[in-house]
Design a protein around this motif. Structure first.
Motif, mmCIF file in Angstrom:
data_model
loop_
_atom_site.group_PDB
_atom_site.id
_atom_site.type_symbol
_atom_site.label_atom_id
_atom_site.label_comp_id
_atom_site.label_asym_id
_atom_site.label_seq_id
_atom_site.Cartn_x
_atom_site.Cartn_y
_atom_site.Cartn_z
ATOM 1 N N THR A 120 0.855 -1.184 0.000
ATOM 2 C CA THR A 120 0.000 0.000 0.000
ATOM 3 C C THR A 120 0.893 1.237 0.000
ATOM 4 N N ALA A 121 0.455 2.257 -0.746
ATOM 5 C CA ALA A 121 1.354 3.360 -1.073
ATOM 6 C C ALA A 121 1.811 4.181 0.123
ATOM 7 N N GLN A 122 1.084 4.123 1.236
ATOM 8 C CA GLN A 122 1.499 5.016 2.328
ATOM 9 C C GLN A 122 2.865 4.681 2.871
ATOM 10 N N TYR A 123 3.317 3.442 2.636
ATOM 11 C CA TYR A 123 4.615 3.049 3.170
ATOM 12 C C TYR A 123 5.739 3.142 2.144
ATOM 13 N N VAL A 124 5.403 3.523 0.908
ATOM 14 C CA VAL A 124 6.433 3.535 -0.123
ATOM 15 C C VAL A 124 6.921 4.957 -0.326
ATOM 16 N N SER A 125 8.212 5.204 -0.104
ATOM 17 C CA SER A 125 8.665 6.582 -0.265
ATOM 18 C C SER A 125 9.222 6.815 -1.668
ATOM 19 N N GLU A 126 9.865 5.833 -2.259
ATOM 20 C CA GLU A 126 10.299 5.991 -3.648
ATOM 21 C C GLU A 126 10.706 4.657 -4.240
ATOM 22 N N LEU A 127 10.869 4.682 -5.548
ATOM 23 C CA LEU A 127 11.281 3.491 -6.263
ATOM 24 C C LEU A 127 12.510 3.916 -7.059
ATOM 25 N N VAL A 128 13.668 3.277 -6.852
ATOM 26 C CA VAL A 128 14.869 3.715 -7.583
ATOM 27 C C VAL A 128 15.569 2.534 -8.230
ATOM 28 N N LEU A 176 21.278 7.341 -0.261
ATOM 29 C CA LEU A 176 20.280 8.116 -0.990
ATOM 30 C C LEU A 176 20.248 9.501 -0.363
ATOM 31 N N ARG A 177 20.707 10.485 -1.094
ATOM 32 C CA ARG A 177 20.694 11.859 -0.587
ATOM 33 C C ARG A 177 21.191 11.965 0.855
ATOM 34 N N ASN A 178 22.453 11.754 1.054
ATOM 35 C CA ASN A 178 23.060 11.987 2.364
ATOM 36 C C ASN A 178 22.538 11.072 3.463
ATOM 37 N N VAL A 210 8.593 3.799 7.358
ATOM 38 C CA VAL A 210 7.630 3.856 8.448
ATOM 39 C C VAL A 210 8.158 4.920 9.387
ATOM 40 N N ARG A 211 7.412 6.023 9.500
ATOM 41 C CA ARG A 211 7.917 7.174 10.220
ATOM 42 C C ARG A 211 9.269 7.585 9.660
ATOM 43 N N ASN A 212 10.322 7.693 10.499
ATOM 44 C CA ASN A 212 11.584 8.177 9.934
ATOM 45 C C ASN A 212 12.557 7.048 9.628
ATOM 46 N N GLU A 213 12.053 5.829 9.648
ATOM 47 C CA GLU A 213 12.929 4.702 9.373
ATOM 48 C C GLU A 213 12.688 4.173 7.963
ATOM 49 N N LYS A 214 13.801 3.988 7.234
ATOM 50 C CA LYS A 214 13.652 3.529 5.851
ATOM 51 C C LYS A 214 14.294 2.162 5.660
ATOM 52 N N LEU A 215 13.766 1.448 4.707
ATOM 53 C CA LEU A 215 14.346 0.162 4.340
ATOM 54 C C LEU A 215 14.140 -0.005 2.841
ATOM 55 N N ALA A 216 15.256 -0.271 2.116
ATOM 56 C CA ALA A 216 15.139 -0.466 0.672
ATOM 57 C C ALA A 216 15.039 -1.960 0.389
ATOM 58 N N LEU A 217 14.013 -2.338 -0.375
ATOM 59 C CA LEU A 217 13.799 -3.745 -0.687
ATOM 60 C C LEU A 217 14.151 -3.976 -2.146
ATOM 61 N N VAL A 218 14.961 -4.994 -2.403
ATOM 62 C CA VAL A 218 15.287 -5.319 -3.785
ATOM 63 C C VAL A 218 14.145 -6.155 -4.344
#
Lengths: 711, 123
Positions: free
Chosen positions: A456-464, A482-484, A517-525
């Motif tokens: 669901t889109a609320q948890y997706v910040s970007e696709l790179v 990703l950006r510093n 989720v909030r200020n924590e990010k995780l990139a999934l391959v």
């Protein structure tokens, strides 16, 4: 009595609610100092009409109260009381609240004889106020409250049953169940339409295969193909519109919850002996009815919390140099396909010490774990199950539920997010972010190891898309800058134990779905992005509800079911696996204690992991100011800092540390994404011992640098 | 008899109408003095006016004065949520002025008969 008044009672209740609504809005305008004579006249008329029709129905208590309120309003309207200097708003509100309570009691019993007597003190206070006087003996608010309280506690119904009164001429009443059936049917139609889309694809496939058949036939097939596609496209937009309209039928304004909130806050404030001004904004914003129902409790809980824990008593406020009257605001606005609801107060804020101490006492955290947390993370502890900051269970907030219940109902039931900001002495702000509707949500469909999965889109910040070579190895894990900011990278197939797909591991390009989720990010391959669209979310069947990793299902073309992954759970999994791997350090370096300063949570965590993997002890700080404070409290063996941070940047921090006796010769390493030579020079000028650029980050060189500097 | 009932509170209007129907009259409802005036022009059979006092724009007494100015001599009963005495003093020409309350189902028929008796005697 010849006239049967019973049939008029319900009519009266309906109309009285409208008049009370007008009064409530009008008094707020008056309080803000924006009312003109005409608006006061509208208020007067509302009170007058209430008086008139209630008298005809022998609702004496309502008549008398409305009469007294009318007296005060007419004195204001006619200028006998100057508007500029009028300040008895609490009295107006009390009159309004008393009338509301009486009308709601009437709505419940439908028997005028069961109405309590008028509140004589309140009526007298209102009448006296109309003559510019106060009740001589006790202050009117307190006197009136005391006599009204028992009646309120016996009648708690006003908070739990918000009722939208429909205007008869413009609306039709429909059974909710029939509407739900309609919506459900609509959802099925939308789902089945995706099959039509799939058919369009099939037909194109057929055309390709038929290309060696005779030209006339392929020409016809091509034409058919195009018409089919156009038809499906037109139908799709019509259906979307139909679906949107059908969904709107289920929408209710937030007013259904918000309107009673102002009164609730004032009543709570009175019983707590606090003074409060409650501002309500955005009650016209509409949400799915299902969500409105589930939202009432969390919102009321947050308001209770603001009043009970947030706002100080009058004495405390005055001592702190604040105005005696506290402010609580409840506001809502729309943000894209989201609705944001905020409950803010200007009270004492959340005490970090109290929260830490409580977490320790309740054994929710060990002191080492606590030490590693930054301010925001400590504040977020209030959402842990079993946490409640109140010293004793008060009648207001402590009804056995805490913030964890609010949070789980927002996150799990409403698919939303809940955040809190707080500043000591300045207040707290809880922010709820909710999808407009639960039934239809923006979904990204991806493929991993041959398996379609949804987010669901609320948890997706970007696709790179990145080159595989850009991945860094830190503390036995992968990360990307990703950006510093360091963002940990995991293969989704590993995380959820899918058989390893061969494709993604070999390709030089990686597709990263960056979740947040909030200020924590995780990139999934992931292997591929399949689709992004608004889809109808289907609830899991009962026997699968306890499965935490999957939050729901969607259907794609050809009736294929796709699971939606629950991102907070994914992050939790990734964190757990991190803890397991990062505890293999040798104790050789344990004596060395490092301070890591960076405003990005992910970067701090990753640097910490790297350093801990090499056996260092690590303390974290979020910005230069916090770093400086921590450095003064404790002697660190080395400091690692980012440059760009709010409040105080890394250059300033370095310069300030060099002025401290204890840090004159302490190694300071700047780690930044700034590659410019001038920045590097500035870093050395302010006194840094080393300058490491994140882009070329290599954990080996960081650790080597540290070793050299610390020896 | 057809009776014009003017009240800006529709609930009050309907309750008055209910009392009148009970007495065998046919009430014609209007929610303002202006609408009342229109109804009077449409329905020639209206034989009496009952109006609320406190209404936005044109109040009951101004409505009464306007009617008389236009030469309309229909009996006029004023209902008020406030003190009826005050209203009577303000406008002596009113045929009756009564308090709008829960005893309206008893007070109104009495006053109605009295007013109708007076006007039939004087005409």
């Amino acid at each position: 009595m010849a006239l049967d008044i019973s049939k008029f009672i319900l009519r009266f209740v309906d109309e009285a609610r409208e008049h009370l609504q007008q009064l409530s809005e009008g008094i707020a305008i008056l309080e803000n100092g924006q009312a003109d004579a005409e608006q006061i006249n509208v208020l007067f008329r509302a009170a007058h009409t209430l008086k008139g029709s209630s008298r005809m129905l022998k609702l004496t208590a309502i008549t008398e109260t409305a009469h007294a309120l009318e007296d005060l309003l007419s004195a204001l309207r006619d200028g006998q009381l100057p508007l500029e200097s009028f300040s008895r708003f609490s009295l107006l509100y009390q009159g309004l609240d008393t009338l509301t309570s009486l009308v709601e009691q009437l709505a419940e019993h439908r028997d005028p004889a069961q109405l309590p007597d008028k509140d004589a003190d309140l009526c007298e206070a209102l009448t006296l106020a109309a003559q510019g006087q106060e009740l001589p003996t006790a202050p009117p608010q307190e006197a009136a409250t005391a006599s009204r309280l028992p009646e309120i506690s016996e009648q708690p119904q006003q908070t739990s049953s918000p009722d939208a009164s429909l205007k008869a001429s413009e609306s039709v009443r429909i059974k909710l169940s029939s509407l739900d059936e309609l919506i459900k049917l609509m959802g099925e139609v939308v789902s089945s339409h995706s099959q039509m889309r799939a058919l369009v694809g099939d037909s194109r496939q057929l055309l390709r295969q038929a290309s060696d058949a005779d030209a006339a036939f392929t020409g016809q097939l091509d034409l058919f193909n195009r018409r089919l596609r156009e038809g499906v496209q037109v139908q799709e937009s019509l259906m979307q519109e139909l679906h949107d309209k059908a969904m709107q039928l289920r929408m209710l304004p937030l007013a259904t919850i918000f309107d009673s909130a102002g009164r609730l806050v004032r009543e709570m404030a009175r019983s707590l002996g606090k003074e409060v001004e409650c501002r309500v904004l955005g009650s016209e914003i509409e949400l799915d009815r299902q969500m409105i129902d589930q939202l009432a409790d969390p919102v009321i809980h947050l308001l209770r919390n603001a009043l009970d824990h947030g706002l100080e008593t009058v004495e405390e406020r005055l001592k702190a140099g604040k105005p005696a009257q506290g402010k609580v605001s409840l506001s809502a606005w729309q943000d894209g396909s989201w609705v944001v609801i905020e409950v803010c107060d200007d009270g004492r804020g959340i005490s970090l010490e109290a929260v830490s101490e409580k977490a320790l006492r309740k054994e929710l955290m060990t002191s080492e774990q606590l030490e590693a947390l930054n301010e925001q993370e400590i504040i977020d502890l209030i959402f842990l199950p079993g946490f409640s900051t109140s010293q004793m269970i008060t009648e207001m907030s402590g009804r056995g539920v805490g913030m964890d219940v609010v949070k789980s109902s927002v996150v799990d039931q409403l698919q939303g997010t809940l955040n809190v900001r707080s500043r000591p002495g300045e207040g707290s702000c809880f922010t709820l972010k909710l999808p407009l509707s639960l039934a239809l949500m923006r979904v990204l469909l991806v493929e991993v190891a041959g398996q379609p999965l949804g987010f669901t889109a609320q948890y997706v910040s970007e696709l790179v898309k990145v080159e595989a070579s850009r991945l860094l190895e830190v503390a036995d894990r992968k990360a990307i800058i990703l950006r510093n900011e360091f963002v940990p990278v995991v293969y989704l197939s590993d995380l959820i134990d899918l058989p390893v797909g061969s494709r993604s591991r070999q390709s030089s390009q990686l597709l990263l779905l960056v979740t947040q989720v909030r200020n924590e990010k995780l990139a999934l391959v992931v292997d591929e992005l399949l689709d992004e669209r608004d889809l109808v979310i289907k609830q899991l069947p009962e026997h699968l509800r306890r499965q935490p990793l999957i939050s729901g299902m969607v259907t794609r073309g050809h009736n294929e079911l796709v699971s939606l992954l629950h991102v907070p759970q994914l992050l939790e999994r990734s964190r757990r696996s991190r803890r397991e791997t990062s505890r293999l350090a040798d104790a050789e370096q344990a004596a060395k204690h490092l301070l890591v300063v960076d405003d990005s949570l992910n970067t701090r965590e990753i640097e910490k992991d790297v350093l801990e993997a090499y056996g260092y002890r690590v303390t974290l700080a979020e910005n230069g100011q916090e770093g400086l404070e921590k450095a003064r409290q404790e002697n660190f063996d080395a400091v690692l800092t980012d440059v760009e941070m709010p409040i105080m940047d890394g250059f300033t921090l370095t310069a300030r540390l060099r002025q401290e006796e204890a840090y004159k010769n302490c190694p300071i390493i700047i780690i930044t994404s700034r590659e410019k030579e001038s920045d590097r020079r500035r870093g050395i000028e302010v006194g840094a011992d080393a300058y490491i650029v994140k882009g070329s980050f290599d954990q080996g060189s960081l650790v080597e640098t540290l070793k050299v500097l610390l020896d | 008899m057809q009776i014009l009932v003017v009240d800006d509170d529709p609930l009050a209007g309907e309750m008055i109408a209910a009392v009148l129907e009970e007495e065998g009259h046919q009430p014609v409802l209007a929610s303002s003095a202006i609408e009342g005036m229109e109804k009077l022009n449409e329905e020639e059979a209206i034989g009496l006016v009952i109006s609320d006092m406190n209404m936005p724009l044109v109040n009951g007494i101004d409505f009464f004065r306007e009617l008389r100015e236009q030469g309309n001599q229909l009996p006029f009963i004023l209902l008020t949520g406030d003190d009826p005495q005050k209203a009577s003093e303000q406008e002596a020409g009113l045929d009756a002025c009564i308090m709008k309350d829960f005893s309206l189902d008893e007070s109104l028929p009495g006053v109605l008969n009295q007013v109708l008796g007076n006007s039939s005697r004087s005409s």
